[in-house]
Scaffold this active site. Sequence first.
Site, mmCIF file in Angstrom:
data_model
loop_
_atom_site.group_PDB
_atom_site.id
_atom_site.type_symbol
_atom_site.label_atom_id
_atom_site.label_comp_id
_atom_site.label_asym_id
_atom_site.label_seq_id
_atom_site.Cartn_x
_atom_site.Cartn_y
_atom_site.Cartn_z
ATOM 1 C CG HIS A 144 -31.946 -11.352 -33.007
ATOM 2 N ND1 HIS A 144 -31.869 -11.387 -31.637
ATOM 3 C CD2 HIS A 144 -30.707 -11.044 -33.427
ATOM 4 C CE1 HIS A 144 -30.638 -11.125 -31.251
ATOM 5 N NE2 HIS A 144 -29.916 -10.910 -32.311
ATOM 6 C CE1 TYR B 98 -26.515 -7.010 -33.285
ATOM 7 C CE2 TYR B 98 -28.299 -8.558 -33.654
ATOM 8 C CZ TYR B 98 -27.065 -8.266 -33.125
ATOM 9 O OH TYR B 98 -26.389 -9.210 -32.431
ATOM 10 C CG HIS C 92 -29.144 -10.463 -22.827
ATOM 11 N ND1 HIS C 92 -27.828 -10.263 -23.160
ATOM 12 C CD2 HIS C 92 -29.848 -10.319 -23.979
ATOM 13 C CE1 HIS C 92 -27.740 -10.033 -24.465
ATOM 14 N NE2 HIS C 92 -28.953 -10.047 -24.976
ATOM 15 C CG PHE C 93 -34.053 -7.584 -22.864
ATOM 16 C CD1 PHE C 93 -34.710 -6.548 -22.223
ATOM 17 C CD2 PHE C 93 -34.692 -8.818 -22.971
ATOM 18 C CE1 PHE C 93 -35.955 -6.729 -21.680
ATOM 19 C CE2 PHE C 93 -35.947 -9.013 -22.415
ATOM 20 C CZ PHE C 93 -36.581 -7.971 -21.769
ATOM 21 C CG HIS C 94 -33.586 -4.319 -18.397
ATOM 22 N ND1 HIS C 94 -34.423 -5.387 -18.559
ATOM 23 C CD2 HIS C 94 -34.394 -3.226 -18.255
ATOM 24 C CE1 HIS C 94 -35.695 -4.971 -18.499
ATOM 25 N NE2 HIS C 94 -35.696 -3.668 -18.318
ATOM 26 N NE ARG D 200 -38.939 -12.536 -20.781
ATOM 27 C CZ ARG D 200 -38.658 -12.229 -22.047
ATOM 28 N NH1 ARG D 200 -38.128 -13.140 -22.859
ATOM 29 N NH2 ARG D 200 -38.876 -11.028 -22.536
ATOM 30 N NE ARG D 201 -42.630 -11.380 -21.977
ATOM 31 C CZ ARG D 201 -42.874 -11.526 -23.259
ATOM 32 N NH1 ARG D 201 -43.379 -12.637 -23.706
ATOM 33 N NH2 ARG D 201 -42.630 -10.551 -24.100
#
Lengths: 58, 595, 167
Positions: free
Chosen positions: B236, B240, B387-389, B450-451
């Site tokens: 995580h 950041y 989300h993370f795209h 996913r994946r």
Amino acid sequence: MQDGRDMEEEQTVRELSHDEFDPNGTLALIAVYFVILLAMWVFMYFVEFLGNELTVVG
Amino acid sequence: MGSALETGTPSFVDRFPQEASVVKAALTSSFIALFLGAVFGLIQGLHRTDVFRFLDSQYYYTVLTAHGVLMVVSFTIFFLVGIFTWAVVRSLDRPVEDIRYTWAWYGLMVVGTLMAVVAILGGFVPSTELSADVLYTFYAPLQAHPLFYGGLAIFIIGTWLAGADWFRSWYAWKQEHPDERIPLQTFMVLTTMLMWYIATIGIAIAVVGFLLPWSLGLIESVNPLLTRTLFWFWGHPVVYFWLMPAYLLWYTVLPSISGGRLFSDPLARVVFVLFLLLSTPVGIHHQYVDPGIAEGFKLIAMTNTMFLLLPSLLTAFTVVASMEHGARQRGGSGLFGWLRALPWRNPAFTGMALAGLMFAAGGFSGMINAGMNINYLIHNTLWVPGHFHLTVGTAVALTFMAASYWLWPQLTNKPLFSRPIALTQTVVWFVGMALMSNAMHVMGLFGVPRRTAEPQYEGFEFVASFGSITELRMQLALGATLLFISTVLFVSNIALSTGSPTRTGLGQPLSKPLSPAADSPEVLDNLKLWFGIAMVLVVLAYMLPLASIVGDSGVIDRGVSAAPVMIDLLTGLNPVTAVTEAVSRLSVAIVGVVP
Amino acid sequence: MNIHSYEKIWLVVAILLIVGFISTVTYGATAVGIDMVDDEGGTVNASALDEDPRFSEPRVEQVGDNEYEAYVIAQQYIFNPDPIRVPANSTVTFFITSPDVIHGFEIVGTNANTMVIPGQVAKITVNFNDPGEYGIVCHEYCGSGHHTMEGSVVVQPEDEFEPGGDE
């Protein structure tokens, strides 16, 4: 090309100091964002999640 | 050249030619990774939506591993070390202490990357034992070739040495400026690196302590829950680590590009301190639905995660206010009318502004991910990559590309090849990501995982409560294609800039904050104090969970055997043949269309 | 410290938002009774599941009035038993583990969703109401055949249901 940028970036028409500047527009935008967040959270949690079948209860 | 001939502001390369070379090298490595990552991304996007596929589905995971590692390890972190070197040298206004040392850590990072990439690409060649189809998360007992873990370890050591370089510069600067506040950019770099040193403890133990010796056969088994927890200890805060260079650019470059000044330097410092404190003791939120971890630990991780929203919410205000300041100095007026006065024709501005807008949306889906029990709804569904795209894939990636349009000319003394293409590129990225990410989020809500290489399963069908799954798949594929086109536009624009005529005076000065550092208490600059508190928080959040995992199933779980990732030679279509076939089919199709 | 009053307002509102999120999740955990997968399922020797009293025979067994336990093994690339047969209007506790690598267990389109980790036993309790059929998908990459790993849950009318293993 480069000259275009120079012109565009030198359009300052006035100088605003910290005390002369109240970010009213920012406050308004962020208030709108806050309302969207809150509404979406309520929708996602109470409709999409709690309204979904098969909940793990133990 | 004679200084009498120079006009305008000297650029970074004029002032620090040796450092500019390192920054250029790091950024170039980053762009190569971005391009390769985008190629794999396109293959993947078209394969799993069944729009176009030329590889057997088992190679999908080699493609996916390459896409993940190249994008979120190589692209992001090479860019980070480049931009951080620039930021420290620029803001301290002094060269690095020893340029050979600087090249040395960059070299280590390159070596580490090459090792990992060779191991991953080995997956395409079934006749070798080389393979690392373990995806970006490399969860044991899936086992990669030792070259993969070794490369990762060397890469991370490179980043540690890079951090030491920046601390060394700061220390030398401090001797000469004992009573001054740490310049803002350097402050941001140092706090980010302190966070990184804490975070990498987890991955260092997982890789060097367990996975590398295990892949070499020195230890027989590992505890999968333990290595997984150590992965997320790092997994995580690393997000950041990707994000902080983007924040640095939003706080220190975007206000100037907008024609204004940073609203508040003190608040920027508070935000970075909060990230140092809260980025690490949250990793268990990736493990909300893991067995073997008590609910109480998950609740603590959630509380920390939710409070980690605070620095981002504060950033939203400060950054938008700085843009508004610029717009109003440029003559903008009205409650929302000032938005029109922003420099929308400048690709550096538009890219960063659109990136910020997408981050606002990604922030929302992140809040859902962070909610402990609502995680059941979306855990490991397509929602998560959706989300993370938005976050790393746009807030970070698009900001990096936009900043490159601004910085690259200052590193090379050559203007950008084409500003209109650059502007188009940022908009195409935004539109492509809006389509792809929207489709992913919605499909995730319908339970699509996913994946996975296949769009559908045999025994059941995904049910869409509105629209249709096929429609969403097409949307995803279209988005992926636009993103690939956007990447090609970006990389070729930068590459073609090397052919631009050399010019002087391309330096872009940065404006001073409206509320300067002097307005903030000095304790904010006490890095030892914040590092100490951050360590305490990490120990509190992780000591008990780790102790209980080890207590329940041991440091090593002897019942678990390694599962090297093997490709089934009999059913597998040889990728080399597959690629040649696909290319010939494509060229036939193109020749058929062209009269 | 020179902080604009708007920033102070936003700081307070942001903290309220965060507290609101945490409260919603707490409400779900207490008032609604949503429980997280945790360490209650205990551990198991992943290489000796055939000797384990819980997993030597993957099955569904009745443990009380309308209460059942399902012992499920997720392995490369199947779920066992498949299908998992349960009666309508029942409470079923799933115990799921893996003999090889990490898998996922998601009853498609529902909130029943857990990781399956070798050496650990995931335990989730779910209420089934109407008869019907659900797909199960492995949602964590588990090897080159991952995309073929699926299963199903068949909720049978109560009068047709017989507890036991597969087939």
